[in-house]
Design a protein around this motif. Structure first.
Motif, PDB file in Angstrom:
ATOM      1  N   ASN A   1     -15.495 -16.933 -10.069  1.00 13.46           N
ATOM      2  CA  ASN A   1     -14.760 -16.581 -11.295  1.00 13.46           C
ATOM      3  C   ASN A   1     -13.267 -16.880 -11.141  1.00 13.46           C
ATOM      4  N   ASP A   2     -12.978 -18.077 -10.702  1.00 11.62           N
ATOM      5  CA  ASP A   2     -11.597 -18.565 -10.534  1.00 11.62           C
ATOM      6  C   ASP A   2     -10.850 -17.967  -9.335  1.00 11.62           C
ATOM      7  N   VAL A   3     -11.458 -17.012  -8.642  1.00 11.36           N
ATOM      8  CA  VAL A   3     -10.754 -16.372  -7.524  1.00 11.36           C
ATOM      9  C   VAL A   3     -11.209 -17.038  -6.220  1.00 11.36           C
ATOM     10  N   PRO A   4     -10.243 -17.467  -5.381  1.00  7.30           N
ATOM     11  CA  PRO A   4     -10.645 -18.138  -4.138  1.00  7.30           C
ATOM     12  C   PRO A   4     -11.339 -17.180  -3.168  1.00  7.30           C
ATOM     13  N   VAL A   5     -12.380 -17.702  -2.535  1.00  5.82           N
ATOM     14  CA  VAL A   5     -13.145 -16.923  -1.556  1.00  5.82           C
ATOM     15  C   VAL A   5     -13.079 -17.659  -0.221  1.00  5.82           C
ATOM     16  N   PHE A   6     -12.720 -16.905   0.825  1.00  4.72           N
ATOM     17  CA  PHE A   6     -12.780 -17.448   2.176  1.00  4.72           C
ATOM     18  C   PHE A   6     -13.972 -16.822   2.859  1.00  4.72           C
ATOM     19  N   GLY A   7     -15.009 -17.611   3.084  1.00  5.39           N
ATOM     20  CA  GLY A   7     -16.212 -17.120   3.758  1.00  5.39           C
ATOM     21  C   GLY A   7     -16.051 -17.311   5.252  1.00  5.39           C
ATOM     22  N   LEU A   8     -15.651 -16.218   5.923  1.00  2.00           N
ATOM     23  CA  LEU A   8     -15.353 -16.293   7.356  1.00  2.00           C
ATOM     24  C   LEU A   8     -16.625 -16.118   8.172  1.00  2.00           C
ATOM     25  N   PRO A   9     -16.618 -16.594   9.416  1.00  2.00           N
ATOM     26  CA  PRO A   9     -17.777 -16.386  10.283  1.00  2.00           C
ATOM     27  C   PRO A   9     -18.011 -14.897  10.539  1.00  2.00           C
ATOM     28  N   GLY A  10     -19.265 -14.537  10.872  1.00  2.00           N
ATOM     29  CA  GLY A  10     -19.583 -13.132  11.127  1.00  2.00           C
ATOM     30  C   GLY A  10     -19.058 -12.645  12.467  1.00  2.00           C
ATOM     31  N   ASN A  11     -19.095 -13.539  13.406  1.00  2.00           N
ATOM     32  CA  ASN A  11     -18.634 -13.211  14.729  1.00  2.00           C
ATOM     33  C   ASN A  11     -17.179 -12.741  14.728  1.00  2.00           C
ATOM     34  N   PRO A  12     -16.902 -11.524  15.187  1.00  2.00           N
ATOM     35  CA  PRO A  12     -15.534 -11.001  15.038  1.00  2.00           C
ATOM     36  C   PRO A  12     -14.446 -11.878  15.669  1.00  2.00           C
ATOM     37  N   VAL A  13     -14.732 -12.471  16.818  1.00  2.00           N
ATOM     38  CA  VAL A  13     -13.689 -13.284  17.448  1.00  2.00           C
ATOM     39  C   VAL A  13     -13.429 -14.531  16.609  1.00  2.00           C
ATOM     40  N   ALA A  14     -14.515 -15.152  16.151  1.00  2.00           N
ATOM     41  CA  ALA A  14     -14.363 -16.335  15.299  1.00  2.00           C
ATOM     42  C   ALA A  14     -13.719 -15.942  13.974  1.00  2.00           C
ATOM     43  N   ALA A  15     -14.097 -14.780  13.453  1.00  2.00           N
ATOM     44  CA  ALA A  15     -13.514 -14.330  12.174  1.00  2.00           C
ATOM     45  C   ALA A  15     -12.010 -14.147  12.330  1.00  2.00           C
ATOM     46  N   MET A  16     -11.598 -13.562  13.452  1.00  2.00           N
ATOM     47  CA  MET A  16     -10.162 -13.325  13.632  1.00  2.00           C
ATOM     48  C   MET A  16      -9.418 -14.644  13.813  1.00  2.00           C
ATOM     49  N   VAL A  17      -9.936 -15.536  14.646  1.00  2.00           N
ATOM     50  CA  VAL A  17      -9.254 -16.813  14.882  1.00  2.00           C
ATOM     51  C   VAL A  17      -9.146 -17.596  13.563  1.00  2.00           C
ATOM     52  N   CYS A  18     -10.251 -17.678  12.814  1.00  2.00           N
ATOM     53  CA  CYS A  18     -10.208 -18.420  11.545  1.00  2.00           C
ATOM     54  C   CYS A  18      -9.254 -17.762  10.552  1.00  2.00           C
TER      55      CYS A  18
ATOM     56  N   GLU B   1     -15.515 -16.522  27.362  1.00  2.00           N
ATOM     57  CA  GLU B   1     -15.249 -17.153  26.067  1.00  2.00           C
ATOM     58  C   GLU B   1     -16.275 -16.733  25.032  1.00  2.00           C
ATOM     59  N   GLY B   2     -17.198 -15.831  25.404  1.00  2.00           N
ATOM     60  CA  GLY B   2     -18.243 -15.366  24.476  1.00  2.00           C
ATOM     61  C   GLY B   2     -17.595 -14.816  23.219  1.00  2.00           C
ATOM     62  N   SER B   3     -18.027 -15.317  22.060  1.00  2.00           N
ATOM     63  CA  SER B   3     -17.284 -14.950  20.860  1.00  2.00           C
ATOM     64  C   SER B   3     -17.730 -13.608  20.285  1.00  2.00           C
ATOM     65  N   GLY B   4     -18.676 -12.946  20.969  1.00  2.00           N
ATOM     66  CA  GLY B   4     -19.005 -11.580  20.565  1.00  2.00           C
ATOM     67  C   GLY B   4     -18.200 -10.545  21.356  1.00  2.00           C
ATOM     68  N   ARG B   5     -17.401 -11.011  22.305  1.00  2.00           N
ATOM     69  CA  ARG B   5     -16.684 -10.089  23.195  1.00  2.00           C
ATOM     70  C   ARG B   5     -15.404  -9.599  22.518  1.00  2.00           C
ATOM     71  N   ILE B   6     -15.584  -8.562  21.713  1.00  2.00           N
ATOM     72  CA  ILE B   6     -14.459  -8.044  20.932  1.00  2.00           C
ATOM     73  C   ILE B   6     -13.388  -7.445  21.848  1.00  2.00           C
ATOM     74  N   SER B   7     -13.814  -6.943  23.011  1.00  2.00           N
ATOM     75  CA  SER B   7     -12.836  -6.337  23.928  1.00  2.00           C
ATOM     76  C   SER B   7     -11.773  -7.353  24.327  1.00  2.00           C
ATOM     77  N   GLY B   8     -12.141  -8.628  24.329  1.00  2.00           N
ATOM     78  CA  GLY B   8     -11.195  -9.681  24.680  1.00  2.00           C
ATOM     79  C   GLY B   8     -10.058  -9.795  23.665  1.00  2.00           C
ATOM     80  N   LEU B   9     -10.355  -9.461  22.422  1.00  2.00           N
ATOM     81  CA  LEU B   9      -9.290  -9.485  21.403  1.00  2.00           C
ATOM     82  C   LEU B   9      -8.259  -8.409  21.711  1.00  2.00           C
ATOM     83  N   ALA B  10      -8.776  -7.246  22.110  1.00  2.00           N
ATOM     84  CA  ALA B  10      -7.868  -6.136  22.398  1.00  2.00           C
ATOM     85  C   ALA B  10      -7.134  -6.361  23.726  1.00  2.00           C
TER      86      ALA B  10
END
Ligand code: AMP
Ligand code: MG
Length: 418
Positions: A305-322, A378-387
Motif C-alpha cells: 500500500n505504497d509503504v516500503p517494506v524491508f523483509g529482513l532475514p530471520g537470523n538475528p545476526v543477519a537481521a542486525m547486519v542487514c 561465525e555462526g549467525s545464530g550466535r546472538i551472544s556474539g552481537l553482545a
C-alpha cells in the motif's frame, strides 16, 4: 502538513539478469531510488532534538555578533614590534562580557578588558593579563604582539544571513548550540519517521511468555525496536505474527496505515513457511535482492500500500547486519536525512582468516589493545556474539588472506548510529 508523494512502484526493481548484487550496487540502488516520505512542520528549536532539518537554517545573528576579546587582559590600538617595551596609562573603567565600555580609548592608552567583552572604540589588540606588569594606573609589556592579537572578529564563525546548517542535518546537542548562538528560534523539520516492526514465525514467543516445546524467544523485534529508537525514529510495534498469511497480511495493512516504513524479519526466503516473501510477491511489488553479503539471506524489498517494506532475514545476526548496512541509510533517506555512509577505521587485525571471493563479509568484532578481535564463531545464530562485539569488521568482496597485523576495516557500533 502536506506529505511528499509515495515511492514509485518499480523503485526496488533490479536490472534484468542480475543474480547476486554486490553490496555497493545495492546501496547505490537504494540511494538513487529512495527519497523523503515524511512531511515538514515548523516548531521551536527546543523541541527539535533528534529531528531532521527540512530546510536550511539561516543565521539570524552573526557568531560572534560583535568583535570581542578572547582573553582577560588589556586592550589598546596597534601591535608592538619584537623587543619593544611599551608603558601605557590605563583608562578609567573596563569592558566586560555583556557590559560594553561606551567610550573610546585614546591612542597610547589601554583599557582593562575581560573575555567576551565587546572591543571598544580605539582598541584592536588585547594583551593577556599574564603578559603585563601593572603598577597603579599603568601597565608595561614587551613585544612582539601582533595587531589584532587575542581578539575575535564579528561573524568570524558564522555571519548573519549565512546557512548555519543545511537541510537534511539531524539536530543533536552541537546543532542546538549553534542555532541558539545564531539566534534561530524556530526550525522547519520533518516529522519523525514512523517505523513498524514485526517478527514472523510460529516458533517465536516474547520474553516472559510461556514457551511450548520448539519455541524460542523473539530477539529481532526487541533488537530492531532498540536500533530504530537509537536512530531517533518512532516505533510502531506490530508484534509477533505466526506463519499464517491472513494474520501477516493484517499486520502489514496496519503497518502501512500507521507507519512510513515496515521492517519485517523472518519468512523472507522461498521456503514453505516463508509467508512474507509470498505475500509481498503477490501484492507488494516485491523484489528479492540476492545481495552478496555474509551474513545475510535474500533481502525482500517491496511496497505494501505504497509503504516500503524491508523483509529482513530471520537470523538475528543477519537481521542486525542487514539493518545496519542497508536499512540504516535507507531509513535515513526516507526520514529526510542525507545519505549515510558509516565511517570505518583501518585497524590491524588480531586474527587469521582465509576469505573466499564473492561476498562481502561482516564479522562481529571489537578492538582490544589497538587490534581487531573477531568473535570465536561465525555462526549467525550466535546472538551472544552481537553482545560480545563493539562493532563489525568488514572484509571486502574479493578473496583475502587476513594475517595478524594486516589492516582491516572496522566500524564501531557508533558508526552505525548506535
Ligand atoms: P526464517 O528466515 O524465518 O527462515 O528464520 C531463520 C532463522 O532465524 C530460524 O532459525 C528462525 O527460528 C530464526 N528467527 C526468525 N525470526 C527470529 C526472531 N524474531 N528472533 C530470533 N530468531 C528468529
Ligand atoms: Mg520463519
Amino acid at each position: 502538513m502536506i506529505k511528499p508523494p509515495p515511492l514509485r512502484n518499480d523503485c526496488f526493481a533490479l536490472p534484468p539478469g542480475v543474480t547476486w548484487t554486490p553490496v555497493d550496487e545495492a546501496l547505490d540502488l537504494l540511494r538513487a531510488r529512495l527519497h523523503t516520505v515524511v512531511s515538514a512542520t515548523s516548531g521551536p528549536l527546543n523541541a527539535a532534538l533528534g529531528r531532521v532539518l527540512a530546510e536550511d537554517a539561516i543565521a539570524v545573528r552573526s557568531n560572534p555578533p560583535h568583535p570581542n576579546s578572547a582573553v582577560d587582559g588589556y586592550g589598546f590600538l596597534g601591535g608592538i614590534p619584537d623587543g619593544e617595551t611599551r608603558i601605557m596609562p590605563l583608562c578609567e573603567g573596563r569592558a566586560a562580557a555583556g557590559v560594553p565600555f561606551d567610550g573610546k580609548v585614546p591612542q597610547g592608552s589601554a583599557l582593562r578588558i575581560l573575555t567576551g567583552a565587546p572591543i571598544p572604540g580605539g582598541v584592536d589588540t588585547v594583551v593577556l593579563e599574564e603578559d603585563v606588569t601593572r603598577e597603579g594606573n599603568e601597565i608595561a609589556l614587551r613585544g612582539p604582539l601582533k595587531q589584532g592579537a587575542n581578539t575575535r572578529k564579528a561573524g568570524e564563525d558564522v555571519r548573519a544571513g549565512e546557512v548555519a546548517l543545511k537541510q537534511g542535518t539531524k539536530i543533536g546537542a552541537p546543532e542546538i548550540a549553534l542555532l541558539s548562538a545564531v539566534g534561530v528560534q524556530d526550525v522547519i523539520t520533518f516529522a519523525p519517521l514512523r517505523v513498524a516492526i514485526v517478527s514472523t514465525g510460529d516458533e517465536l514467543v516474547d520474553a516472559g511468555q510461556a514457551a511450548a516445546p520448539g519455541q524460542i524467544g523473539d530477539a529481532n523485534r526487541p533488537m530492531l525496536s532498540a536500533i530504530v529508537k537509537s536512530w531517533g525514529y518512532e516505533v510502531v510495534d506490530l508484534g509477533i505474527q505466526p506463519d499464517d498469511p491472513a494474520t501477516i497480511r493484517a499486520a502489514l495493512d496496519r503497518g502501512a496505515r500507521e507507519a512510513d516504513v515496515i521492517l519485517t524479519s523472518g519468512g523472507a526466503s522461498a521456503g514453505d513457511e516463508d509467508h512474507i516473501s509470498a505475500l509481498l510477491r503477490e501484492s507488494g511489488h516485491m523484489q528479492s535482492w540476492r545481495i552478496a553479503i555474509k551474513p545475510g539471506r535474500p533481502l525482500a524489498l517491496a511496497l505494501w500500500n505504497d509503504v516500503p517494506v524491508f523483509g529482513l532475514p530471520g537470523n538475528p545476526v543477519a537481521a542486525m547486519v542487514c539493518t545496519l548496512v542497508f536499512a540504516r541509510p535507507a531509513l535515513a533517506s526516507l526520514s529526510g536525512m542525507q545519505w549515510q555512509a558509516p565511517q570505518g577505521f583501518q585497524v590491524p587485525a588480531n586474527f587469521t582468516k582465509s576469505k573466499k571471493p564473492g561476498r562481502r563479509e561482516f564479522l562481529r568484532a571489537r578492538i582490544r589493545d589497538g587490534a581487531v578481535d573477531v568473535f570465536k564463531s561465525e555462526g549467525s545464530g550466535r546472538i551472544s556474539g552481537l553482545a560480545w562485539a563493539d562493532g563489525l569488521a568488514e572484509l571486502p568482496d574479493g578473496a583475502l588472506e587476513v594475517q595478524p597485523g594486516a589492516r582491516v576495516t572496522y566500524y564501531p557500533w557508533g558508526s552505525f548510529g548506535l
